[in-house]
Design an enzyme around this catalytic site. Structure first.
Site, PDB file in Angstrom:
ATOM      1  N   GLY A 232       0.782  -1.237   0.000  1.00  0.00           N
ATOM      2  CA  GLY A 232       0.000   0.000   0.000  1.00  0.00           C
ATOM      3  C   GLY A 232       0.810   1.280   0.000  1.00  0.00           C
ATOM      4  O   GLY A 232       0.278   2.342   0.324  1.00  0.00           O
ATOM      5  N   CYS A 346     -17.292   2.902 -26.796  1.00  0.00           N
ATOM      6  CA  CYS A 346     -18.540   3.655 -26.907  1.00  0.00           C
ATOM      7  C   CYS A 346     -19.100   3.913 -25.512  1.00  0.00           C
ATOM      8  O   CYS A 346     -20.201   3.464 -25.187  1.00  0.00           O
ATOM      9  CB  CYS A 346     -19.541   2.876 -27.733  1.00  0.00           C
ATOM     10  SG  CYS A 346     -18.879   2.359 -29.306  1.00  0.00           S
TER      11      CYS A 346
HETATM   12  C1  LIG Z   1      -3.186  -8.423   1.000  1.00  0.00           C
HETATM   13  C2  LIG Z   1      -2.548  -7.442   0.089  1.00  0.00           C
HETATM   14  N1  LIG Z   1      -1.212  -7.266   0.143  1.00  0.00           N
HETATM   15  C3  LIG Z   1      -0.577  -6.388  -0.668  1.00  0.00           C
HETATM   16  C4  LIG Z   1      -1.283  -5.647  -1.596  1.00  0.00           C
HETATM   17  C5  LIG Z   1      -0.522  -4.701  -2.494  1.00  0.00           C
HETATM   18  O1  LIG Z   1      -0.967  -3.409  -2.334  1.00  0.00           O
HETATM   19  P1  LIG Z   1      -0.249  -2.224  -3.185  1.00  0.00           P
HETATM   20  O2  LIG Z   1      -0.214  -2.660  -4.583  1.00  0.00           O
HETATM   21  O3  LIG Z   1      -1.101  -1.036  -2.940  1.00  0.00           O
HETATM   22  O4  LIG Z   1       1.138  -2.072  -2.608  1.00  0.00           O
HETATM   23  C6  LIG Z   1      -2.670  -5.796  -1.690  1.00  0.00           C
HETATM   24  C7  LIG Z   1      -3.452  -5.019  -2.650  1.00  0.00           C
HETATM   25  O5  LIG Z   1      -4.630  -5.074  -2.765  1.00  0.00           O
HETATM   26  C8  LIG Z   1      -3.315  -6.716  -0.826  1.00  0.00           C
HETATM   27  O6  LIG Z   1      -4.636  -6.905  -0.887  1.00  0.00           O
END
Ligand SMILES: Cc1ncc(COP(=O)(O)O)c(C=O)c1O
Length: 400
Positions: A232, A346
């Protein structure tokens, strides 16, 4: 506007118009970025790549020297990643795992199971008893923890800290921990705790999440080898030159590991590792005026690059002018300074970028969209309207 690397630019200009649209991946840039991320992380912080961000085999392979393993979230990803990077550690996460998927993962000897519910834990325990009776399967219950007010406010995609189908409420996770430590499941081993609460967080929020999760996990009063604090890390599509502060994040994690000797932390980013290496290149097919605004229609669209539609942003891009116009009919061009870039679908939702500064943009010019290396092609609805699929190009310049 975001300029492509010289290698990407040269490659895009070398393609025939009929070879567009194309995804062009700069694997050299990917290696450089991944090496920098690795270097920023202290000892006892492991780096897994969340394959869902971009599972192209070339990407998985290029990342291999820099990551400790891969996070997979389905049986399909599991089989695919195991084939692309054989022998590398895999952590199996994601909600709604089926008995068949868990069976396949146990048969492959997957290293870690991120367990999403009490039901999943029971199922895994019974399947482990039957399929892997001779070993103890490493489990990390995934917990959906509340975090301090405002911490997840800037997140583009919050999966925790509020009601969600992901992970377990803290009380349920405590029950899972108890069952994993009181002999209820002799074939499972409590290895640690997993939490992925949100995507799109900057360093201070990521560190807040990390501290919250580690404090909760270590407060359980049971021995834990690992805490996985998820992925994240933010990618800012409005400010593509602004990158996640890996050095500051690494320093914060170092303080956390120093405070907890014997504990290994793990992170599992996807987007922040691969977004920057991917480019979606295309050609302007038409330019038109509509009710006071100008639109350019490009080959392809959001059925190839769904990211701007799903996240509601303008995909950063750059125009590569092409002077030649090979057709006998007149060449349309923009009269104003700003042009909205639309695809061939479209639907009014097929907009890649709104009102981008592109004075004089003409049919035949090329446009390269940046930050297209994560959650781009693989999350897109390719078959809508049955346009040809893009080409895929992997540029790899070995170090001089
Ligand atoms: C459990 C889990 N780990 C890691 C990630 C990776 O997140 P990001 O791509 O935002 O770093 C996600 C993304 O949905 C996730 O659900």
């Amino acid at each position: 506007m975001t300029d492509p690397t010289p290698a990407v630019r040269d490659h895009v200009m070398s393609l025939l118009a009929t070879e567009l649209p194309a995804y062009v991946y700069d694997l050299t840039a990917l290696r450089t970025d991944a090496a920098a991320v690795r270097d920023a992380l202290p000892e006892r912080v492991e780096l897994y790549y969340a394959a869902k961000a971009n599972p192209e085999p070339e990407i998985l392979t290029a990342l291999a020297p820099y990551v400790d393993g891969y996070e997979v979230s389905s049986g399909g990803e599991l089989a695919h990643v195991a084939e692309a990077v054989p022998g590398r550690p895999l952590a199996f996460g994601g909600p709604g795992k089926t008995p068949a998927e868990l069976t396949a993962a146990l048969e492959r000897g997957v290293d870690r199971f991120h367990v999403e519910s009490g039901h999943e834990l029971c199922m895994l325990a019974e399947l482990a008893r039957r399929i892997a009776p001779g070993r103890r399967v490493a489990v990390l219950p995934r917990v959906n923890l509340p975090v301090a007010d405002g911490t997840l406010a800037g997140s583009s995609l919050a999966m925790g800290g509020r009601p969600a189908p992901f992970g377990m409420d803290p009380a349920h996770a405590v029950e899972a921990v108890r069952a994993l430590t009181d002999g209820t499941y002799p074939h499972l081993e409590l290895r640690g705790i997993h939490a992925h609460l949100a995507s799109g967080l900057e360093v201070p929020e990521q560190l807040e999440v990390a501290e919250t999760v580690v404090a909760w996990a270590t407060g359980l009063g049971v021995p834990l080898a690992e805490v996985n604090i998820g992925g994240g890390m933010t990618v800012d599509y409005a400010r593509p030159e602004h990158r996640f502060g890996w050095a500051a994040y690494g320093s914060g994690l170092a303080r956390l590991t120093e405070a907890h000797p014997g504990l290994t932390l793990r992170i599992e980013p996807g987007r922040a590792l691969t977004a920057y290496c991917g480019w979606y290149a295309t050609e302007v097919l038409d330019v038109k005026h509509s009710h006071g605004e100008e639109f350019a229609v490009v080959r392809g669209g959001t059925h190839h690059l769904r990211t701007p539609a799903t996240k509601g942003h303008d995909q950063p891009c750059s125009v590569l002018p092409v002077d030649a116009w090979p057709h006998p009919w007149p060449r349309p061009g923009a009269e104003g300074r700003r042009v909205t870039l639309a695809g061939q679908l479209c639907t009014p939702k097929d907009i890649l970028a709104r009102r981008v500064p592109a004075p004089g943009l003409r049919a035949g010019d090329r446009v390269v969209f940046a930050l297209a290396g994560a959650y781009a092609w693989n999350i897109s609805h390719h078959d809508f309207l049955m346009h040809p699929r893009p080409g895929f190009h992997f540029l790899d310049t070995p170090p001089a």
